[in-house]
Scaffold this motif. Structure first.
Motif, PDB file in Angstrom:
ATOM      1  N   ARG A 267      21.191  10.098  55.257  1.00 14.40           N
ATOM      2  CA  ARG A 267      22.006   8.811  55.332  1.00 14.40           C
ATOM      3  C   ARG A 267      22.168   8.418  56.806  1.00 14.40           C
ATOM      4  O   ARG A 267      22.902   7.263  57.088  1.00 14.40           O
TER       5      ARG A 267
ATOM      6  N   HIS B 217      23.434  15.909  61.551  1.00 10.80           N
ATOM      7  CA  HIS B 217      23.851  14.564  61.739  1.00 10.80           C
ATOM      8  C   HIS B 217      24.817  14.426  63.011  1.00 10.80           C
ATOM      9  O   HIS B 217      24.869  13.234  63.717  1.00 10.80           O
TER      10      HIS B 217
ATOM     11  N   ASP C 154      26.514  15.372  42.354  1.00 10.83           N
ATOM     12  CA  ASP C 154      26.286  13.998  42.269  1.00 10.83           C
ATOM     13  C   ASP C 154      26.063  13.581  40.803  1.00 10.83           C
ATOM     14  O   ASP C 154      25.012  13.841  40.231  1.00 10.83           O
TER      15      ASP C 154
ATOM     16  N   SER D 130      30.492  12.564  55.184  1.00 13.99           N
ATOM     17  CA  SER D 130      30.708  13.977  55.673  1.00 13.99           C
ATOM     18  C   SER D 130      31.402  14.351  56.996  1.00 13.99           C
ATOM     19  O   SER D 130      30.598  14.527  58.028  1.00 13.99           O
ATOM     20  N   SER D 131      32.560  13.684  57.232  1.00 11.63           N
ATOM     21  CA  SER D 131      32.994  13.637  58.510  1.00 11.63           C
ATOM     22  C   SER D 131      33.874  14.980  58.963  1.00 11.63           C
ATOM     23  O   SER D 131      34.551  15.474  58.055  1.00 11.63           O
ATOM     24  N   SER D 132      33.470  15.288  59.980  1.00 10.51           N
ATOM     25  CA  SER D 132      34.165  16.544  60.483  1.00 10.51           C
ATOM     26  C   SER D 132      35.644  16.329  60.948  1.00 10.51           C
ATOM     27  O   SER D 132      36.377  17.024  61.154  1.00 10.51           O
TER      28      SER D 132
ATOM     29  N   TRP E 250      32.847  23.935  56.374  1.00  8.20           N
ATOM     30  CA  TRP E 250      31.809  24.398  57.415  1.00  8.20           C
ATOM     31  C   TRP E 250      31.399  25.772  57.009  1.00  8.20           C
ATOM     32  O   TRP E 250      32.293  26.680  57.131  1.00  8.20           O
TER      33      TRP E 250
ATOM     34  N   ASN F 218      25.853  20.150  62.104  1.00 10.08           N
ATOM     35  CA  ASN F 218      24.868  19.853  61.102  1.00 10.08           C
ATOM     36  C   ASN F 218      23.891  18.981  61.788  1.00 10.08           C
ATOM     37  O   ASN F 218      23.711  18.670  62.865  1.00 10.08           O
TER      38      ASN F 218
ATOM     39  N   SER G  70      33.002  20.223  56.274  1.00 15.65           N
ATOM     40  CA  SER G  70      31.682  19.534  56.495  1.00 15.65           C
ATOM     41  C   SER G  70      31.358  18.484  55.429  1.00 15.65           C
ATOM     42  O   SER G  70      32.295  17.880  55.065  1.00 15.65           O
ATOM     43  N   ALA G  71      30.209  18.714  54.791  1.00 14.11           N
ATOM     44  CA  ALA G  71      29.826  17.555  53.887  1.00 14.11           C
ATOM     45  C   ALA G  71      30.821  17.644  52.557  1.00 14.11           C
ATOM     46  O   ALA G  71      30.762  18.615  51.901  1.00 14.11           O
ATOM     47  N   HIS G  72      31.334  16.459  52.175  1.00 13.60           N
ATOM     48  CA  HIS G  72      31.899  16.176  50.937  1.00 13.60           C
ATOM     49  C   HIS G  72      33.159  17.281  51.026  1.00 13.60           C
ATOM     50  O   HIS G  72      34.176  17.188  49.970  1.00 13.60           O
TER      51      HIS G  72
END
Length: 432
Positions: free
Chosen positions: A17, A103, A218, A295-297, A157, A101, A151-153
């Protein structure tokens, strides 16, 4: 339902993404950082109860790579971060290297402590993982009130032990884990074999070892897929059709909903009048996520399983073992959390009248989805049965994880008086 090989290959390759940052580019970007801003942590321990101010890590700027050094090793970081070539070398190195990660970098302003997390209930020895606990300052007593770096979702992490054990770049981390007696050499050998086998596969399925362990689901995916960790191996199961999708005649329809959720496997609560207990698995929704959850830190809405606020090891069969904050609603948004899938036939919408809700079990149509391990195909039961088998394993820890014990004000005053008395004695000897 048979899943085509083309479908498996398509779903095994997650669609990016965001633009990926190559390892060499990330390392080169870090190398250009001002030396006063670049961080190469020196770590003494991963035990939360033994942490000190010296183990605190602070990233003043975005940093793609973290080069972690063993503080009790004679090797010390140089003034400049390792070169991309040294970071990727398979030869012995005195530092460990890893990324946040593919990204994002470790975000500027991030501060806290690396530590080793073990689940509270019965679990395989390889179920531990390296995490990062965010704190307000470098005081280790604040570890208990911190939150795990998400981490993601919104899941924590982490670097799981099979990964730490299998790859050369994590050797200094393994040394600290062994010195802290958090793992044994035998555990590392088993975990390394798990990590090597998993690294040889293309899919990125969640690795599950226990009931009530959170994972992302998902709703709109065409297939769902999990790997399961036993005491000495990973069970690589086959993918199954989306557990929300229903069959209409000979055809399986697309999922009726789009979006996603943090979910967990649970043993069925239904009671049967049978000589032996039935092994039936359901999926409970812990928290709904927006269809395009970032997936914002910097997201601070972390599952409280990562905060480890249980006062005692939870019962593996009890709903109370799932932390209440996982049932929290997502932040207010102008978009609905779960939306109808436009690919689902409109004239059949009556077959799925109720959208997924936090706290409910996943439904396939009007009925809860479940998997009866004693009635399904043996190849399907393999892997899922590990969730039942692992409940007989020893607990990896007793009670909740705790940071360093706080020192009382009286003890601090006594230490200060002893220090002052010692200084006065040295001054008196010097005068004589």
């Amino acid at each position: 339902m048979a899943v085509s090989l083309a479908c498996v290959r398509r779903c095994a390759r997650p669609a990016p993404r965001r633009a990926y940052v190559t390892a060499a580019a990330a390392a080169a970007d870090d190398e250009r950082r001002p030396l006063s801003e670049y961080v190469q942590p020196l770590i003494r321990t991963f035990r939360p109860e033994h942490l000190s101010e010296a183990d605190h890590v602070h990233f003043p700027v975005d940093q793609h790579y973290c080069y972690l050094w063993d503080a009790l090793s004679p090797a010390r970081p140089s003034d400049r971060p390792p070169s991309p070539r040294a970071a990727s070398s398979k030869e012995h190195r005195p530092f460990a290297s890893f990324r946040f990660n593919d990204h994002q970098p470790f975000p500027a302003g991030l501060g806290g402590f690396f530590y080793y997390y073990t689940p509270p209930g019965p679990a395989p020895p390889a179920a531990g993982e390296l995490r990062f606990r965010k704190t307000y300052d470098n005081n280790p007593y604040g570890w208990q009130g911190g939150v795990d770096l998400p981490s993601a979702h919104g899941l924590p992490w982490r670097i799981q032990l099979p990964t730490l054990a299998a790859f050369h770049q994590h050797a200094p981390i393994r040394n600290v884990l062994l010195r802290d007696r958090l793992v044994s050499p035998e555990d590392l050998d088993v975990a390394a074999q798990m990590g090597e086998e998993r690294a040889s596969r293309r899919e990125t399925a969640p690795l599950i070892h226990s009931f009530h362990q959170p994972f992302f689901l998902d709703f709109g995916s065409s297939i769902h897929w999990w790997h399961f960790m036993g005491p000495d191996r990973i069970h690589f199961t086959r993918p199954m059709a989306n557990i929300l999708s229903i069959k209409h005649g000979p055809h399986r329809l697309p999922s009726p909903w789009l979006g996603g959720a943090i979910c967990a496997f649970i043993p069925s609560q239904r009671r049967f009048q049978t000589p032996t207990p039935k092994r039936i698995i359901s999926v409970r929704i812990l928290r709904l996520l927006p269809p395009s959850a970032p997936s914002s830190s910097h997201d601070t809405r972390v599952p409280a399983s990562s905060l480890d606020t249980t006062t005692s090891p939870p019962d593996a069969d009890s709903p109370d073992s799932i932390d209440s904050s996982l049932f929290a609603s997502p932040a207010p948004s102008s978009e609905p959390v779960v939306i109808p899938n436009p690919a689902f036939p409109a004239h059949l919408r009556g077959l799925v009248p109720t959208p997924p809700r936090a706290g409910d079990v996943i439904r396939r149509g009007k009925l809860p989805w479940s998997l009866d391990l004693d009635a399904c195909e043996p190849w399907r039961a393999d892997g899922f049965r590990v969730l039942f088998d692992n409940r007989s394993l020893p607990r990896l820890r007793e009670g909740r994880l705790r940071g360093p014990p706080k020192v009382s004000e009286n003890e601090i005053d006594e230490d200060e008086r002893e220090r002052e008395d010692g200084e006065e004695g040295e001054e008196g000897q010097g005068a004589r």
